[in-house]
Design an enzyme around this catalytic site. Structure first.
Site, PDB file in Angstrom:
ATOM      1  N   PRO A  88       0.852  -1.258   0.040  1.00  0.00           N
ATOM      2  CA  PRO A  88       0.016  -0.057  -0.173  1.00  0.00           C
ATOM      3  C   PRO A  88       0.988   1.092  -0.078  1.00  0.00           C
ATOM      4  O   PRO A  88       0.242   2.262  -0.342  1.00  0.00           O
ATOM      5  CB  PRO A  88      -0.721  -0.146   1.397  1.00  0.00           C
ATOM      6  CG  PRO A  88      -0.818  -1.405   1.682  1.00  0.00           C
ATOM      7  CD  PRO A  88       0.344  -2.011   1.190  1.00  0.00           C
ATOM      8  N   ASP A 168      -5.898   1.804 -26.807  1.00  0.00           N
ATOM      9  CA  ASP A 168      -6.406   1.527 -25.134  1.00  0.00           C
ATOM     10  C   ASP A 168      -6.910   3.065 -24.802  1.00  0.00           C
ATOM     11  O   ASP A 168      -6.296   3.958 -24.997  1.00  0.00           O
ATOM     12  CB  ASP A 168      -5.437   1.002 -24.201  1.00  0.00           C
ATOM     13  CG  ASP A 168      -5.181  -0.399 -24.630  1.00  0.00           C
ATOM     14  OD1 ASP A 168      -5.960  -0.852 -25.107  1.00  0.00           O
ATOM     15  OD2 ASP A 168      -4.044  -0.695 -24.013  1.00  0.00           O
TER      16      ASP A 168
HETATM   17  C1  9D3 Z   1      -4.718  -3.455   8.132  1.00  0.00           C
HETATM   18  C2  9D3 Z   1      -3.357  -3.267   8.080  1.00  0.00           C
HETATM   19  N1  9D3 Z   1      -2.983  -1.943   7.598  1.00  0.00           N
HETATM   20  C3  9D3 Z   1      -2.683  -0.831   8.964  1.00  0.00           C
HETATM   21  C4  9D3 Z   1      -3.654  -0.062   8.940  1.00  0.00           C
HETATM   22  C5  9D3 Z   1      -2.094  -1.888   6.868  1.00  0.00           C
HETATM   23  C6  9D3 Z   1      -1.906  -2.706   5.608  1.00  0.00           C
HETATM   24  C7  9D3 Z   1      -1.110  -3.736   5.622  1.00  0.00           C
HETATM   25  C8  9D3 Z   1      -1.175  -4.665   4.614  1.00  0.00           C
HETATM   26  C9  9D3 Z   1      -2.983  -2.604   4.746  1.00  0.00           C
HETATM   27  C10 9D3 Z   1      -2.938  -3.534   3.420  1.00  0.00           C
HETATM   28  C11 9D3 Z   1      -2.145  -4.556   3.582  1.00  0.00           C
HETATM   29  C12 9D3 Z   1      -2.189  -5.697   2.523  1.00  0.00           C
HETATM   30  N2  9D3 Z   1      -2.138  -5.059   1.167  1.00  0.00           N
HETATM   31  C13 9D3 Z   1      -1.281  -5.085   0.278  1.00  0.00           C
HETATM   32  O1  9D3 Z   1      -0.332  -5.811   0.634  1.00  0.00           O
HETATM   33  C14 9D3 Z   1      -1.294  -4.217  -1.095  1.00  0.00           C
HETATM   34  C15 9D3 Z   1      -2.137  -3.202  -1.438  1.00  0.00           C
HETATM   35  C16 9D3 Z   1      -3.435  -2.808  -1.027  1.00  0.00           C
HETATM   36  O2  9D3 Z   1      -3.809  -3.283   0.260  1.00  0.00           O
HETATM   37  N3  9D3 Z   1      -3.926  -1.940  -1.565  1.00  0.00           N
HETATM   38  C17 9D3 Z   1      -3.569  -1.393  -2.756  1.00  0.00           C
HETATM   39  N4  9D3 Z   1      -2.509  -2.009  -3.369  1.00  0.00           N
HETATM   40  C18 9D3 Z   1      -1.803  -3.010  -2.670  1.00  0.00           C
HETATM   41  S1  9D3 Z   1      -0.352  -3.721  -3.131  1.00  0.00           S
HETATM   42  C19 9D3 Z   1      -0.323  -4.614  -1.954  1.00  0.00           C
END
Ligand code: 9D3
Length: 248
Positions: A88, A168
Site C-alpha cells: 500500500p 487503449d
Molecule cells: C490492516 C493493516 N493496515 C494498517 C492500517 C496496513 C496494511 C497492511 C497490509 C494494509 C493492507 C495490507 C495488505 N495490502 C497489500 O499488501 C497491498 C495493497 C493494498 O492493500 N492496496 C492497494 N495496493 C496494494 S499492493 C499490496
C-alpha cells in the site's frame, strides 16, 4: 517476459493464469510465469514465515530470512531483475508504469501478507514498490495479478491486433466510447442510428465526441493531460456553457 512471483499463496494465481489472454501468451512462449512459495524457504521445523513486530503493537510481520532466501535462490545475489514489492506504500500503478515494466525481460513480484514485510527486505532486496490504489486489500496477491495482467497484454504479439495497445482507453488519455452489438433493437432499446449508417467518418466523429463527453462528465482529471484539438476545446466550452445555463 519472465515473471517470478513470490507469495505465501501461489494457488491464488493458478486459475487466473490458466485462462484467456495470459494463458495464450504462455502457450505461445511470450510470457513465462513461475510461482514460488516463500514458505518453501523457511528452514525451521514448522516453516514459520512471520513473527511479532519489534516494539509491539499487534499484527505479524513477514520474516526477512525466507524472503531473501527465496528471491536470491531464484534470481541470484544481487537479483538479476527488478524486485517489485506490492505494498500500500508503493507508487500508484498506472498504464505508464505498466508500459515501463513491459520493457524489462524479467520481473520479480513479491507479495506481502500480514502487516507487511520486515523493513530490511524493502531496503536491501526490493528495487521498486507498487500500490494498485487507495483501498485496503488483505495481501499483495491480487495486486500482483493486476500488474501481471496489465503488463502481459502489452508484450509484443500478445494481442491479435499489434496496434491495440495504442487504441487503449488511457493511451489517448480519454475514456472509451459506448459499444453495441446485435440485436439492433433489444427490449425496445435501439442501437444509435449513426453506428448502423455505414458512414465511417461520421461514426469516428460520433465515437470521439462520446469519448470526450464521457471523460468530461466522469473523469475531468484526465482531460488536463489529454491531447485535445481546437474542436474538442470548443465542444467542451459548449458543454460547460450548457451546464452553467442548466444550473440557471
Ligand atoms: C490492516 C493493516 N493496515 C494498517 C492500517 C496496513 C496494511 C497492511 C497490509 C494494509 C493492507 C495490507 C495488505 N495490502 C497489500 O499488501 C497491498 C495493497 C493494498 O492493500 N492496496 C492497494 N495496493 C496494494 S499492493 C499490496
Amino acid at each position: 517476459m519472465h515473471f517470478d512471483i513470490f507469495t505465501l499463496f501461489p494457488e491464488v494465481f493458478t486459475p487466473y493464469i490458466a485462462v484467456s489472454i495470459i494463458a495464450r501468451a504462455r502457450e505461445r512462449g511470450l510470457a513465462e510465469i513461475h510461482l514460488h512459495n516463500i514458505r518453501d524457504w523457511a528452514t525451521d521445523r514448522h516453516h514459520v514465515v512471520d513473527d511479532e513486530p519489534y516494539g509491539g503493537g499487534g499484527g505479524m510481520v513477514m520474516k526477512p530470512e525466507p524472503v531473501f532466501a527465496a528471491v536470491e535462490s531464484v534470481l541470484g545475489s544481487p537479483p538479476r531483475a527488478p524486485v517489485i514489492l506490492l505494498t500500500p506504500q508503493g507508487r500508484l500503478f498506472t498504464q505508464a508504469v505498466a508500459r515501463e515494466l513491459a520493457a524489462f525481460p524479467r520481473l520479480a513480484l513479491l507479495c506481502g501478507r500480514y502487516e507487511g514485510v520486515d523493513e530490511r527486505v524493502r531496503q536491501h532486496l526490493v528495487t521498486d514498490e507498487i500500490s494498485i490504489g487507495d483501498y485496503v486489500l488483505t495481501g499483495g496477491e491480487l495486486a500482483a495479478l493486476v500488474v501481471l495482467d496489465a503488463v502481459t497484454r502489452l508484450l509484443p504479439g500478445v494481442l491479435g491486433d499489434p496496434d491495440a495497445p495504442a487504441k487503449d482507453s488511457h493511451a489517448n488519455g480519454l475514456l472509451e466510447h459506448p459499444h453495441y452489438t446485435r440485436p439492433p433493437v433489444f427490449r425496445g432499446w435501439e442501437v444509435p442510428e449513426v453506428l448502423r449508417s455505414g458512414d465511417h467518418a461520421r461514426i469516428a466523429r460520433w465515437r470521439h465526441e462520446q469519448s470526450l463527453r464521457r471523460t468530461w462528465e466522469r473523469r475531468p482529471d484526465l482531460l488536463a493531460r489529454a491531447p485535445l484539438s481546437e474542436e474538442d476545446h470548443a465542444l467542451i466550452a459548449r458543454w460547460e456553457a450548457e451546464r452553467r445555463a442548466d444550473r440557471g
